[in-house]
Design a protein around this motif. Structure first.
Motif, PDB file in Angstrom:
ATOM      1  N   VAL A 116      -0.450 -13.290   7.309  1.00  0.00           N
ATOM      2  CA  VAL A 116       0.192 -11.980   7.251  1.00  0.00           C
ATOM      3  C   VAL A 116       0.488 -11.555   8.688  1.00  0.00           C
ATOM      4  O   VAL A 116      -0.403 -11.569   9.549  1.00  0.00           O
ATOM      5  N   VAL A 117       1.734 -11.181   8.955  1.00  0.00           N
ATOM      6  CA  VAL A 117       2.114 -10.795  10.313  1.00  0.00           C
ATOM      7  C   VAL A 117       2.824  -9.441  10.290  1.00  0.00           C
ATOM      8  O   VAL A 117       3.536  -9.099   9.332  1.00  0.00           O
ATOM      9  N   VAL A 118       2.598  -8.677  11.358  1.00  0.00           N
ATOM     10  CA  VAL A 118       3.242  -7.373  11.522  1.00  0.00           C
ATOM     11  C   VAL A 118       3.628  -7.202  12.975  1.00  0.00           C
ATOM     12  O   VAL A 118       3.124  -7.911  13.862  1.00  0.00           O
ATOM     13  N   ALA A 119       4.513  -6.251  13.231  1.00  0.00           N
ATOM     14  CA  ALA A 119       4.804  -5.866  14.611  1.00  0.00           C
ATOM     15  C   ALA A 119       3.592  -5.127  15.176  1.00  0.00           C
ATOM     16  O   ALA A 119       2.819  -4.509  14.423  1.00  0.00           O
ATOM     17  N   PRO A 120       3.360  -5.174  16.501  1.00  0.00           N
ATOM     18  CA  PRO A 120       2.195  -4.503  17.089  1.00  0.00           C
ATOM     19  C   PRO A 120       2.136  -3.013  16.770  1.00  0.00           C
ATOM     20  O   PRO A 120       1.053  -2.420  16.764  1.00  0.00           O
ATOM     21  N   THR A 121       3.264  -2.393  16.503  1.00  0.00           N
ATOM     22  CA  THR A 121       3.279  -0.952  16.224  1.00  0.00           C
ATOM     23  C   THR A 121       2.963  -0.621  14.767  1.00  0.00           C
ATOM     24  O   THR A 121       2.799   0.558  14.426  1.00  0.00           O
ATOM     25  N   HIS A 122       2.861  -1.612  13.919  1.00  0.00           N
ATOM     26  CA  HIS A 122       2.611  -1.358  12.495  1.00  0.00           C
ATOM     27  C   HIS A 122       1.166  -0.897  12.292  1.00  0.00           C
ATOM     28  O   HIS A 122       0.259  -1.332  13.017  1.00  0.00           O
ATOM     29  N   ALA A 123       0.949  -0.060  11.294  1.00  0.00           N
ATOM     30  CA  ALA A 123      -0.386   0.476  11.018  1.00  0.00           C
ATOM     31  C   ALA A 123      -1.395  -0.619  10.724  1.00  0.00           C
ATOM     32  O   ALA A 123      -2.590  -0.486  11.052  1.00  0.00           O
ATOM     33  N   TRP A 124      -0.944  -1.725  10.101  1.00  0.00           N
ATOM     34  CA  TRP A 124      -1.881  -2.804   9.793  1.00  0.00           C
ATOM     35  C   TRP A 124      -2.401  -3.490  11.058  1.00  0.00           C
ATOM     36  O   TRP A 124      -3.410  -4.190  11.013  1.00  0.00           O
ATOM     37  N   GLY A 125      -1.720  -3.323  12.159  1.00  0.00           N
ATOM     38  CA  GLY A 125      -2.162  -3.952  13.397  1.00  0.00           C
ATOM     39  C   GLY A 125      -3.515  -3.472  13.861  1.00  0.00           C
ATOM     40  O   GLY A 125      -4.178  -4.135  14.667  1.00  0.00           O
ATOM     41  N   ARG A 126      -3.958  -2.323  13.348  1.00  0.00           N
ATOM     42  CA  ARG A 126      -5.275  -1.786  13.714  1.00  0.00           C
ATOM     43  C   ARG A 126      -6.336  -2.104  12.680  1.00  0.00           C
ATOM     44  O   ARG A 126      -7.484  -1.692  12.831  1.00  0.00           O
ATOM     45  N   ARG A 127      -5.969  -2.838  11.637  1.00  0.00           N
ATOM     46  CA  ARG A 127      -6.915  -3.179  10.571  1.00  0.00           C
ATOM     47  C   ARG A 127      -7.665  -4.459  10.911  1.00  0.00           C
ATOM     48  O   ARG A 127      -7.097  -5.418  11.455  1.00  0.00           O
ATOM     49  N   THR A 128      -8.948  -4.506  10.558  1.00  0.00           N
ATOM     50  CA  THR A 128      -9.722  -5.741  10.719  1.00  0.00           C
ATOM     51  C   THR A 128      -9.307  -6.758   9.674  1.00  0.00           C
ATOM     52  O   THR A 128      -9.157  -7.955   9.968  1.00  0.00           O
ATOM     53  N   ALA A 129      -9.131  -6.290   8.439  1.00  0.00           N
ATOM     54  CA  ALA A 129      -8.723  -7.180   7.349  1.00  0.00           C
ATOM     55  C   ALA A 129      -8.159  -6.352   6.215  1.00  0.00           C
ATOM     56  O   ALA A 129      -8.482  -5.165   6.049  1.00  0.00           O
ATOM     57  N   LEU A 130      -7.299  -6.990   5.425  1.00  0.00           N
ATOM     58  CA  LEU A 130      -6.754  -6.381   4.215  1.00  0.00           C
ATOM     59  C   LEU A 130      -7.454  -6.958   3.007  1.00  0.00           C
ATOM     60  O   LEU A 130      -7.962  -8.087   3.038  1.00  0.00           O
ATOM     61  N   THR A 131      -7.461  -6.202   1.922  1.00  0.00           N
ATOM     62  CA  THR A 131      -7.918  -6.758   0.652  1.00  0.00           C
ATOM     63  C   THR A 131      -6.724  -7.410  -0.035  1.00  0.00           C
ATOM     64  O   THR A 131      -5.560  -7.049   0.234  1.00  0.00           O
ATOM     65  N   PRO A 132      -6.961  -8.353  -0.952  1.00  0.00           N
ATOM     66  CA  PRO A 132      -5.840  -8.941  -1.694  1.00  0.00           C
ATOM     67  C   PRO A 132      -5.040  -7.893  -2.453  1.00  0.00           C
ATOM     68  O   PRO A 132      -3.812  -8.004  -2.560  1.00  0.00           O
ATOM     69  N   GLU A 133      -5.725  -6.867  -2.972  1.00  0.00           N
ATOM     70  CA  GLU A 133      -5.028  -5.815  -3.713  1.00  0.00           C
ATOM     71  C   GLU A 133      -4.055  -5.056  -2.809  1.00  0.00           C
ATOM     72  O   GLU A 133      -2.939  -4.717  -3.221  1.00  0.00           O
ATOM     73  N   GLU A 134      -4.479  -4.786  -1.583  1.00  0.00           N
ATOM     74  CA  GLU A 134      -3.597  -4.088  -0.644  1.00  0.00           C
ATOM     75  C   GLU A 134      -2.365  -4.929  -0.315  1.00  0.00           C
ATOM     76  O   GLU A 134      -1.244  -4.403  -0.232  1.00  0.00           O
ATOM     77  N   LEU A 135      -2.571  -6.223  -0.110  1.00  0.00           N
ATOM     78  CA  LEU A 135      -1.439  -7.097   0.194  1.00  0.00           C
ATOM     79  C   LEU A 135      -0.489  -7.172  -0.989  1.00  0.00           C
ATOM     80  O   LEU A 135       0.739  -7.123  -0.821  1.00  0.00           O
TER      81      LEU A 135
END
Length: 327
Positions: free
Chosen positions: A180-199
């Protein structure tokens, strides 16, 4: 009236090796000379000529201590044998020409990730081994690769996905990981990990249906509600990356495809807990038609050694030592 079974021509006409020996005996005037020319023993040569005489029901040679001289019948049979050998040589020359024409070109179909990030190194190595082979590359998603092979438009294919497509045979040449990749400015960039449900619930920038990337992602998230409707659906990895770098949204791409962007921090990887996004990379070909000539040589170039090195200096991520190509 009962029809008698017809004896096949193969049982009525001597084999080519016997005819070759017959012509050699006629040329040398002796069994010994013919045996030496063909690399067999004199007793074996004599035995083979007697077998031909029994098969034809005629005597071919008058034998004496001074040598073997053709009978009148033998001279006639030898003349026929020469014509057969000339036809066999023409057949062999034609078959070689077909092999040479086949080996002068190679049509490869490859999924986008493999075409962009792995095939260039393999083709450079193939060029060094076979400089006279012209290679054409058809790039598309994994579904298109299968269709081209089945339709006779390609000799060898490379695809990602969950299994070998129907109508094809194949072998695993390595393994890849989706990230999973995001731009550095995306909110997910500050997350340690996502859950499968969130993805699964998030609108993503995705490759089109039929791509190997999409197949693996759909299967991985099927038990979590499935993949949400895409934010954008694009037909190339390059277009997907550009959209993610611009900040349009997150995506799931091959680690092979985003290595440079991750290293330069233009993209950030976001971990996902509890779900595997690994996939097989396969070489595929039409069922029952094993690769030969330059296709087989290219297949052999996809093999890694124990250190994981690849032709052309490529160092793909997460590739394992593949299966030896079939013989």
């Amino acid at each position: 009236m009962t029809d008698e079974p017809t004896v096949s021509l193969a049982h009525r006409v001597p084999e080519l090796g016997a005819l070759e020996l017959l012509i050699a005996v006629a040329r040398h005037g002796s069994m010994g000379g013919a045996a030496r020319e063909l690399g067999i023993s004199q007793p074996a040569a004599s035995s083979r000529i007697r077998s031909v005489e029994r098969q034809l029901g005629v005597s071919l040679f008058d034998r004496s201590p001074s040598g073997s001289r053709l009978t009148g019948t033998g001279a006639l049979v030898t003349d026929w044998a020469r014509r057969i050998m000339e036809a066999a040589e023409a057949f062999d020359a034609g078959a070689q020409a077909l092999r040479d024409r086949r080996d002068s070109r190679l049509r490869v179909a490859a999924s986008m990730t493999i075409a962009e990030y792995l095939l260039p190194g393999w083709l450079i190595a193939l060029r060094a081994a076979r400089p006279d082979t012209a290679v054409s590359l058809l790039a598309g998603n994994s579904g298109a690769v299968a269709a081209r092979l089945i339709g006779g438009e390609a000799d060898l294919g490379f695809a990602e996905g969950l299994a070998v497509p129907a109508g094809l045979d194949g072998t695993v040449i390595g393994r890849d990981r989706l990230v999973v990749v995001v731009a550095p400015t995306h909110a997910w960039g500050r997350r340690t990990a996502l859950t499968p449900e969130e993805l699964a619930a998030a609108p993503l920038i995705l490759r089109e249906e039929g791509s190997g990337t999409r197949q693996v992602l759909d299967a991985a998230l099927a038990s979590y509600g499935g993949v949400a409707a895409p934010l954008l659906e694009l037909s190339s990895t390059t277009a997907v990356k550009a959209a993610v770098v611009s900040g349009a949204g997150p995506s799931v791409l091959s680690e092979l495809a985003v290595g440079e962007e991750l290293a330069s921090r233009r993209l950030m990887e976001v971990a996902v807990s509890g779900v595997s996004l690994r996939r097989d990379l396969r070489a595929v070909w039409p069922a029952g038609h094993r690769p030969s000539g330059p296709a087989r040589e290219l297949l052999s170039l996809t093999r890694t050694d124990l250190e994981g090195e690849r032709p052309g200096g490529l160092d793909p991520v997460m590739l394992v030592r593949p299966v030896t190509p079939p013989r």
